[in-house]
Structures are given as C-alpha cells and as structure tokens.
Design an enzyme around this catalytic site. Structure first.
Site, PDB file in Angstrom:
ATOM      1  N   LYS A 102       0.807  -1.223   0.000  1.00  0.00           N
ATOM      2  CA  LYS A 102       0.000   0.000   0.000  1.00  0.00           C
ATOM      3  C   LYS A 102       0.837   1.267   0.000  1.00  0.00           C
ATOM      4  CE  LYS A 102      -0.547  -0.871   4.917  1.00  0.00           C
ATOM      5  NZ  LYS A 102      -0.053  -2.257   4.820  1.00  0.00           N
ATOM      6  N   GLY A 131      -7.270  -6.158   3.590  1.00  0.00           N
ATOM      7  CA  GLY A 131      -7.001  -7.582   3.727  1.00  0.00           C
ATOM      8  C   GLY A 131      -7.833  -8.456   2.818  1.00  0.00           C
ATOM      9  N   LYS A 202      -4.002   3.795   2.261  1.00  0.00           N
ATOM     10  CA  LYS A 202      -5.175   3.095   1.743  1.00  0.00           C
ATOM     11  C   LYS A 202      -6.203   4.073   1.192  1.00  0.00           C
ATOM     12  CE  LYS A 202      -4.383  -0.657   5.023  1.00  0.00           C
ATOM     13  NZ  LYS A 202      -4.773  -1.272   6.309  1.00  0.00           N
ATOM     14  N   GLY A 305      -4.009  -9.778   8.669  1.00  0.00           N
ATOM     15  CA  GLY A 305      -3.715 -11.156   9.036  1.00  0.00           C
ATOM     16  C   GLY A 305      -3.067 -11.882   7.883  1.00  0.00           C
TER      17      GLY A 305
END
Length: 442
Positions: A102, A131, A202, A305
């Site tokens: 990003k 994610g 983002k 994650g």
C-alpha cells in the site's frame, strides 16, 4: 501454458501463507485457471529461517525477478525500496505483478501503472487495502458503470481495536495500546497505525480508483488517534456517537470557489451510533461506498492477518493466470477524470470542541462571538462544572454546524489565546456519513 511460474518476494507472515495456500490448493487452483501455478523461487533476507523452502529460497531478489522462467512476481516485502525497483524491473520485462504494498502504491503507483501499460503486463493489488475484503475489484470493475460519490470506512485494524477497547472499558489510550501490543494487534513501533499513515495510504488508493484520479499519500490529510482521550470517548457516547478512525474520500461538485474536485482525509471522528460503521469493533475493517445508481454499499470483514491477506493475493494470482491462459489483459489504470484534490482547509464538516474555561459571567458570550466572527455556526452548547460564582473553572462543549476546516482551525487558535479559556481540551470532527446524525441537546 504448461504452468504459470511465480516468483515470491518476501516470506514473512503473509508470504508464508501464500506458499502454504499455493501448495495446499495446487490441484484446485489448476482446475480453476486451466494451468498449474508453481513457485519458481522465494526471495528472502535470511534463508536460514526458511529451511522448508529448500532450493526455492534465494537472497538475490533481482536475479529471481529477471529469470526467464518467471511469469508473475508477487511482492509482499513492503516499503518503498527495493520493492519499487524490483517491480518496475518485472513490469518492464512484461511480467505481471501482484502486490500488497500500500505504501508504494500510494506514493508511486503511477509509475507502476505506466510500466504495466507500456509492456502489456498486469498489475493487481487487491491485498493492499482491507485484507481479505473484496473491495478494490468492485470499485475498479463492478462499479465501473456508476459514479461513486463517497468512500468512507475503517481501514486500520490496530486503531479500531484500540478505540473499541477504550469504548468498551473506558480505558485510556495508553492502556488500550498496551493491550493491543500484548495481543499482537500493534507492532512494537505502532506509529504507522496510530498516527494514521497506514490508513492514509489506503485512502489514496481508494480515492484513485473511485474517482478516476491519481491521488497520492501526500494528497491525504492525516491525523492519528494519540490525542483521543477517555473523556472524548465518554462525551461521544453521551451524545449518541462513537469515535472511530475513519478514512473519507469524497467527490465534491463545483461551487463558486472550487471546480469539481476530490478530497481524501484520515482522522478520528464521532459517527452516529446507528451508522453501520459504528458497530465495527476489534480489528475488523469496513468500508461504506456511496454511488449514484447503486446507492449505499458496505464491505466488511477481516482487514489484516497472514491468511486473510494471502487470500487476496491468491485471488489476484488466479486473475493474472486466467488472463495469461486466454491471452487477455486485466483492467488498466483509469485517470480520465483527472480531478483536482481539494485542500483540507476548504473541506466542510462538523466539530465537537471541548474547552476548559473560567467560571465567570460573559465567558460564553465571548466564546460564541469568536465562533461567529469566523463564520462557524454553533449547533449546541453544554456547560458542566462551575457554580457561576466566578471561582474555579468549568467545562464548555460546543458542537458546530458544518464549517470549513480552515475556519474552525482559526477559531480554535484564537480561543486558545483568550484569558477566559484555560485550555482547548479536544477538537473532534463529527461525521454523519450519509446517515442522519442524532440531535445534540443544548
């Protein structure tokens, strides 16, 4: 094609999961794509940590990228360099790129897009935002026939965990950060998250896709959560709001001062407790999209994650592989709108201003006069503490109607210098985000 050969750059938390999924789902991926997807090599800095990779491991990332048998380069090392150089080398050689980076995309995504266009290679980056949540592809493809007016959401799990903990338990920011660190939600150095930089990157990517305009991280106003206090959380709850770190990207029609433009900002904000984003707790992410024809859409799920991000990476690898098999190309960068980015000083919003003031007659009138002098309209005022006898201090809360950022900043600067104001305790924006906000009683 006999097989699609993948070079993986980086084998940390995400890279390890990419390797696992490629191996475990090998046959199923081949059936979906029409050819096998194979690892050609994995570039790491410390090969001794990855004995399971065997002959696949290398420390020479550049040589791996340059190999003739590599079709796709997957980058999960992060940072600007050497990632930028490696990905440009791959794209210029006609090799497609899948990246979760990003920071690089927000700073210099244009260079990557131009290199992909020049060589005909694909550039995919679904994993760079939110994610496992399928978000970028809907913005770039599913909503390509619509006009998106706003994208707003919670795109950083660390800060959302901290603010959720503060809301649930009344704990301080420091205590909530300690808990996030203990549970592995916050890094040893949490600056990128808590200061808003991760979310700002983002936001730049989301604004670029939504508004067909190149927006970089430098265009995004950024403010973190370090100054959010337990008192702010309690004040928000008392008014029917919840404080979240939100990324807000908006397309604004032309007015008498500015042409049609876009804005992108990241900051803590009070949002109505009834808004869908208010119920997003813990390390989850959610993004609210508003479009003229489609209306309001919400994307929700695990925003980070290893396995979750690897899922998004593999989705992009499959898309690239399918394009290779049929001889097609993925979507290209769309910047046809080329709208200017509106300066934050002209972006209007509401504010919740908490002041520690002298408890004496005339103070409220003085403060109200400064708001009026700067054309900031007051919606409600609440005073707590004090006895009206001129002794001690009182707490004054002012909630405004919409006003430009610059006007509010000028007002606060003047207020902080008044003898009657002991201190400006906090200034928190109030965002209704398309839903009717609760009335604030006087």
């Amino acid at each position: 094609m006999n097989a699609l050969r993948v070079a993986l750059l980086g084998c940390g938390t995400v890279g390890t999961e990419v390797v696992r999924l490629l191996h475990e789902q090998s046959d199923e991926l081949a059936a979906r794509v029409g050819t096998r997807i194979e690892l050609a090599g994995v570039a790491v800095r410390r090969p001794r940590r990855h004995p399971e990779l065997g002959d696949l491991v290398t420390t020479d990332a550049s040589a791996l990228v340059a190999r003739d048998d590599v079709d796709v380069v997957v980058e999960v090392i992060g940072g600007i360099e050497p990632a930028r150089t490696l990905l440009l080398e791959a794209l210029k050689a006609g090799k497609s790129v899948v990246t979760a980076n990003k920071a690089l995309l927000a700073e210099d995504g244009a260079a990557l897009a131009e290199a992909a266009d020049a060589s005909g290679a694909d550039l995919y980056y679904e994993a760079s935002v939110a994610g496992a949540i399928p978000l970028l592809r809907p913005l770039r493809e599913s909503l390509a026939g619509d006009r998106i007016t706003r994208v707003a959401g919670i795109v950083n799990g660390t800060t959302n965990f901290i603010l959720s903990a503060m809301t649930a338990s009344g704990s301080s920011y420091a205590d909530a950060l300690d808990e996030a660190t203990r549970l592995g939600y916050a890094e040893a150095d949490p600056s990128a998250d808590v200061d808003g930089y991760d979310a700002a990157s983002k936001a730049a990517i989301l604004a670029s896709l939504a508004f067909h305009t190149r927006v970089t991280s430098a265009d995004v106003y950024c403010e973190g959560i370090r100054d959010v206090s337990a008192a702010d959380i309690a004040a928000a709850a008392g008014l029917g709001f919840v404080i979240k770190l939100v990324a807000i990207c908006e397309r604004t029609p032309a007015d008498g001062t500015y042409p049609e433009s876009v804005s992108a900002r990241v900051h803590p904000a009070m949002i109505p407790a009834g808004h869908p984003l208010a119920s997003v707790d813990g390390a989850f992410n959610a993004v609210f999209v508003e479009a003229e024809a489609a209306g309001q859409l919400m994307f929700y799920g695990q925003g980070a994650g290893g396995a979750q991000t690897a899922s998004a990476v593999l989705g992009d690898v499959v898309a690239v592989a399918r394009n290779r098999v049929v001889g097609g190309r993925g979507p290209r960068e769309s910047t046809h709108a080329n709208l200017p980015v509106r300066p934050i000083g002209s972006v209007p919003t509401r504010y919740h201003v908490s002041l520690d003031v002298a408890d004496r007659a005339g103070v409220l009138a003085t403060i109200a006069g400064e708001f009026a002098r700067h054309d900031v309209s007051i919606a409600a005022v609440r005073q707590t503490g004090g006895r009206g006898d001129g002794e001690g201090d009182a707490r004054l809360v002012v909630v405004t109607h919409e006003a430009p950022e610059a006007a509010l900043a000028a007002t606060v600067e003047v207020l902080s210098g008044l003898d009657a104001v002991r201190g400006v305790e906090s200034v928190v924006r109030v965002e209704d985000l398309g839903r009717t906000a609760p009335e604030v009683g006087t």
